[in-house]
Design a protein around this motif. Structure first.
Motif, PDB file in Angstrom:
ATOM      1  N   CYS A   8       0.823  -1.213   0.000  1.00 53.00           N
ATOM      2  CA  CYS A   8       0.000   0.000   0.000  1.00 53.00           C
ATOM      3  C   CYS A   8       0.857   1.263   0.000  1.00 53.00           C
ATOM      4  CB  CYS A   8      -0.921   0.010   1.214  1.00 53.00           C
ATOM      5  SG  CYS A   8      -2.105  -1.353   1.276  1.00 53.00           S
ATOM      6  N   PHE A   9       2.137   1.116   0.316  1.00 47.92           N
ATOM      7  CA  PHE A   9       3.058   2.249   0.375  1.00 47.92           C
ATOM      8  C   PHE A   9       4.217   2.056  -0.599  1.00 47.92           C
ATOM      9  CE2 PHE A   9       0.777   2.090   4.333  1.00 47.92           C
ATOM     10  CZ  PHE A   9       0.549   3.417   4.683  1.00 47.92           C
ATOM     11  N   TRP A  10       3.978   1.287  -1.662  1.00 45.87           N
ATOM     12  CA  TRP A  10       5.052   0.965  -2.599  1.00 45.87           C
ATOM     13  C   TRP A  10       5.702   2.221  -3.164  1.00 45.87           C
ATOM     14  CZ3 TRP A  10       5.149   2.800  -7.522  1.00 45.87           C
ATOM     15  CH2 TRP A  10       3.951   3.327  -8.029  1.00 45.87           C
ATOM     16  N   ASP A  11       4.895   3.248  -3.463  1.00 48.41           N
ATOM     17  CA  ASP A  11       5.448   4.458  -4.064  1.00 48.41           C
ATOM     18  C   ASP A  11       6.315   5.234  -3.076  1.00 48.41           C
ATOM     19  OD1 ASP A  11       3.150   4.889  -2.603  1.00 48.41           O
ATOM     20  OD2 ASP A  11       2.267   6.326  -3.997  1.00 48.41           O
ATOM     21  N   GLU A  12       5.912   5.251  -1.805  1.00 46.18           N
ATOM     22  CA  GLU A  12       6.719   5.927  -0.788  1.00 46.18           C
ATOM     23  C   GLU A  12       8.029   5.179  -0.554  1.00 46.18           C
ATOM     24  OE1 GLU A  12       5.964   8.859   0.352  1.00 46.18           O
ATOM     25  OE2 GLU A  12       4.118   8.836  -0.828  1.00 46.18           O
ATOM     26  N   ILE A  13       7.957   3.858  -0.557  1.00 52.99           N
ATOM     27  CA  ILE A  13       9.179   3.064  -0.394  1.00 52.99           C
ATOM     28  C   ILE A  13      10.101   3.281  -1.587  1.00 52.99           C
ATOM     29  CG2 ILE A  13      10.101   0.718  -0.160  1.00 52.99           C
ATOM     30  CD1 ILE A  13       7.456  -0.040   1.214  1.00 52.99           C
ATOM     31  N   HIS A  14       9.514   3.394  -2.782  1.00 56.76           N
ATOM     32  CA  HIS A  14      10.334   3.595  -3.977  1.00 56.76           C
ATOM     33  C   HIS A  14      11.012   4.956  -3.971  1.00 56.76           C
ATOM     34  CE1 HIS A  14      11.255   3.894  -8.375  1.00 56.76           C
ATOM     35  NE2 HIS A  14      11.644   2.664  -8.118  1.00 56.76           N
ATOM     36  N   LYS A  15      10.378   5.953  -3.367  1.00 57.49           N
ATOM     37  CA  LYS A  15      11.037   7.260  -3.231  1.00 57.49           C
ATOM     38  C   LYS A  15      12.308   7.134  -2.393  1.00 57.49           C
ATOM     39  CE  LYS A  15       6.806  10.029  -3.592  1.00 57.49           C
ATOM     40  NZ  LYS A  15       5.830  10.874  -2.843  1.00 57.49           N
ATOM     41  N   ALA A  16      12.248   6.259  -1.388  1.00 60.04           N
ATOM     42  CA  ALA A  16      13.427   6.049  -0.543  1.00 60.04           C
ATOM     43  C   ALA A  16      14.486   5.215  -1.247  1.00 60.04           C
ATOM     44  CB  ALA A  16      13.004   5.371   0.766  1.00 60.04           C
ATOM     45  N   PHE A  17      14.043   4.352  -2.185  1.00 59.82           N
ATOM     46  CA  PHE A  17      14.969   3.475  -2.903  1.00 59.82           C
ATOM     47  C   PHE A  17      14.660   3.547  -4.402  1.00 59.82           C
ATOM     48  CE2 PHE A  17      14.236   1.781   1.339  1.00 59.82           C
ATOM     49  CZ  PHE A  17      15.529   1.653   1.828  1.00 59.82           C
ATOM     50  N   PRO A  18      15.015   4.641  -5.052  1.00 58.58           N
ATOM     51  CA  PRO A  18      14.625   4.851  -6.447  1.00 58.58           C
ATOM     52  C   PRO A  18      15.222   3.859  -7.436  1.00 58.58           C
ATOM     53  CG  PRO A  18      16.173   6.535  -5.708  1.00 58.58           C
ATOM     54  CD  PRO A  18      15.757   5.774  -4.493  1.00 58.58           C
ATOM     55  N   ASP A  19      16.247   3.138  -7.036  1.00 61.15           N
ATOM     56  CA  ASP A  19      16.842   2.143  -7.936  1.00 61.15           C
ATOM     57  C   ASP A  19      16.184   0.766  -7.805  1.00 61.15           C
ATOM     58  OD1 ASP A  19      18.676   3.959  -8.975  1.00 61.15           O
ATOM     59  OD2 ASP A  19      20.117   3.569  -7.361  1.00 61.15           O
ATOM     60  N   ALA A  20      15.300   0.626  -6.848  1.00 68.33           N
ATOM     61  CA  ALA A  20      14.642  -0.671  -6.636  1.00 68.33           C
ATOM     62  C   ALA A  20      13.726  -1.006  -7.808  1.00 68.33           C
ATOM     63  CB  ALA A  20      13.847  -0.655  -5.337  1.00 68.33           C
ATOM     64  N   LYS A  21      13.625  -2.292  -8.115  1.00 69.34           N
ATOM     65  CA  LYS A  21      12.703  -2.758  -9.142  1.00 69.34           C
ATOM     66  C   LYS A  21      11.337  -3.019  -8.505  1.00 69.34           C
ATOM     67  CE  LYS A  21      16.217  -4.675 -12.183  1.00 69.34           C
ATOM     68  NZ  LYS A  21      16.671  -5.840 -12.981  1.00 69.34           N
ATOM     69  N   ILE A  22      10.293  -2.866  -9.313  1.00 69.62           N
ATOM     70  CA  ILE A  22       8.923  -3.019  -8.824  1.00 69.62           C
ATOM     71  C   ILE A  22       8.260  -4.185  -9.550  1.00 69.62           C
ATOM     72  CG2 ILE A  22       6.664  -1.910  -8.587  1.00 69.62           C
ATOM     73  CD1 ILE A  22       8.195   0.796  -8.740  1.00 69.62           C
ATOM     74  N   ILE A  23       7.755  -5.120  -8.779  1.00 71.47           N
ATOM     75  CA  ILE A  23       7.019  -6.251  -9.352  1.00 71.47           C
ATOM     76  C   ILE A  23       5.553  -6.093  -8.975  1.00 71.47           C
ATOM     77  CG2 ILE A  23       6.716  -8.744  -9.381  1.00 71.47           C
ATOM     78  CD1 ILE A  23       9.670  -9.010  -8.653  1.00 71.47           C
ATOM     79  N   PHE A  24       4.721  -5.981  -9.990  1.00 70.64           N
ATOM     80  CA  PHE A  24       3.289  -5.812  -9.775  1.00 70.64           C
ATOM     81  C   PHE A  24       2.587  -7.124 -10.115  1.00 70.64           C
ATOM     82  CE2 PHE A  24      -0.857  -4.233 -11.659  1.00 70.64           C
ATOM     83  CZ  PHE A  24      -1.489  -4.139 -10.422  1.00 70.64           C
ATOM     84  N   THR A  25       2.235  -7.882  -9.075  1.00 70.63           N
ATOM     85  CA  THR A  25       1.553  -9.155  -9.293  1.00 70.63           C
ATOM     86  C   THR A  25       0.084  -8.894  -9.605  1.00 70.63           C
ATOM     87  OG1 THR A  25       1.403  -9.311  -6.874  1.00 70.63           O
ATOM     88  CG2 THR A  25       3.084 -10.652  -7.966  1.00 70.63           C
ATOM     89  N   THR A  26      -0.401  -9.504 -10.660  1.00 73.44           N
ATOM     90  CA  THR A  26      -1.765  -9.272 -11.124  1.00 73.44           C
ATOM     91  C   THR A  26      -2.607 -10.535 -10.990  1.00 73.44           C
ATOM     92  OG1 THR A  26      -1.250  -9.884 -13.411  1.00 73.44           O
ATOM     93  CG2 THR A  26      -0.953  -7.572 -12.783  1.00 73.44           C
ATOM     94  N   ARG A  27      -3.920 -10.326 -10.964  1.00 75.14           N
ATOM     95  CA  ARG A  27      -4.857 -11.446 -10.899  1.00 75.14           C
ATOM     96  C   ARG A  27      -6.223 -10.972 -11.385  1.00 75.14           C
ATOM     97  NH1 ARG A  27      -5.695 -15.299  -5.529  1.00 75.14           N
ATOM     98  NH2 ARG A  27      -6.561 -17.098  -6.630  1.00 75.14           N
ATOM     99  N   ASN A  28      -6.915 -11.845 -12.087  1.00 74.18           N
ATOM    100  CA  ASN A  28      -8.281 -11.547 -12.507  1.00 74.18           C
ATOM    101  C   ASN A  28      -9.117 -11.158 -11.297  1.00 74.18           C
ATOM    102  OD1 ASN A  28     -11.163 -13.020 -12.609  1.00 74.18           O
ATOM    103  ND2 ASN A  28     -10.700 -12.160 -14.627  1.00 74.18           N
TER     104      ASN A  28
END
Length: 250
Positions: free
Chosen positions: A71-91
């Motif tokens: 729920c805070f992925w974007d805030e965490i990414h601001k702290a670690f801008p080089d981190a990769k983001i995996i978005f798991t999807t589901r129907n």
């Protein structure tokens, strides 16, 4: 922080935790966030947090999965801008069936009794309730049946979360991924070799509840507290009744 899993709960988050662990990452899932960062999250839930807060919380962690971190992925990414983001999807329909099934298992009346008789489980439940609120899901508590929740708002929260990730996550760092795809796309995205072991498949039909009750130290301690308290009540209540009856007879 190397990997931020931004997928909503019940999109394969426990499978992602197991897969990333197999690849050698130090992963914080829900229970790790609660056990090691619970006070930090409570502060964030109540008063907010800064980029510096998230950096301090996760500077020695390789990856995060599930709530509350997703729920805070974007805030965490601001702290670690080089981190990769995996978005798991589901129907959505499959997601909702799984979500509803897990909800029913987790809110059985027996668990409500256990939480009342165990300080450890009571604290954990209070944390969970705040996480559910942060997710945007409204619930109503019941004693003799599972807690109910607003199913329409749950679906809307799922849609909003997904739209936010797809709209705002940097495309050069994002993998849109279904755990059914297995090792190949995940390992290619992370730049690691494909393991020889089969791809894991965790929390099948909510089995994580039984697994956690059997293995997690926090939940094991909570069960022991519950049994001790229940045993004490079973002894003291009849004794109290006996003493009261004798008092009025004398």
């Amino acid at each position: 922080m190397k990997v931020i899993c931004a997928g909503f709960s019940k999109t394969g988050t426990k499978t992602m935790q197991a897969a990333l662990k197999e690849l050698g990452y130090n992963v914080y899932d829900f229970m790790e966030n609660y056990k090691y960062l619970g006070n930090d999250w409570m502060k964030i839930f109540g008063h907010g947090g800064t980029t510096e807060d998230f950096y301090r919380m996760f500077e020695n962690v390789d990856a995060v999965t599930d709530v509350p971190a997703c729920c805070f992925w974007d805030e965490i990414h601001k702290a670690f801008p080089d981190a990769k983001i995996i978005f798991t999807t589901r129907n959505e329909q499959a997601w909702f069936r799984s979500w509803d099934h897990q909800w029913t298992r987790n809110t059985q009346p027996m668990f409500s009794v256990m939480r009342l008789l165990s300080p450890t489980l009571y604290r954990l439940n209070s944390f969970i309730e705040l996480v559910v609120e942060v997710m945007g899901v409204k619930q109503k508590k019941h004693w003799l049946q599972p807690n109910t929740y607003n199913k329409l708002l749950a679906r809307m929260s799922f849609r909003r979360h997904n739209a936010h990730v797809l709209l705002n996550a940097p495309k050069d760092k994002l993998l849109v991924y279904n755990v059914k795809e297995g090792w190949e796309p995940l390992c290619k995205f992370l730049g690691v070799d494909v393991p020889s072991k089969p791809f894991p498949h965790k929390n099948v039909r909510g089995s994580i509840v039984e697994e956690a009750l059997a293995k997690d130290p926090v939940l094991i301690r909570g069960q022991r507290e519950f049994l001790f308290t229940a045993a004490a009540i079973a002894v003291l209540v009849p004794f109290g009744v006996y003493k009261t009856v004798n008092y009025f007879r004398s």
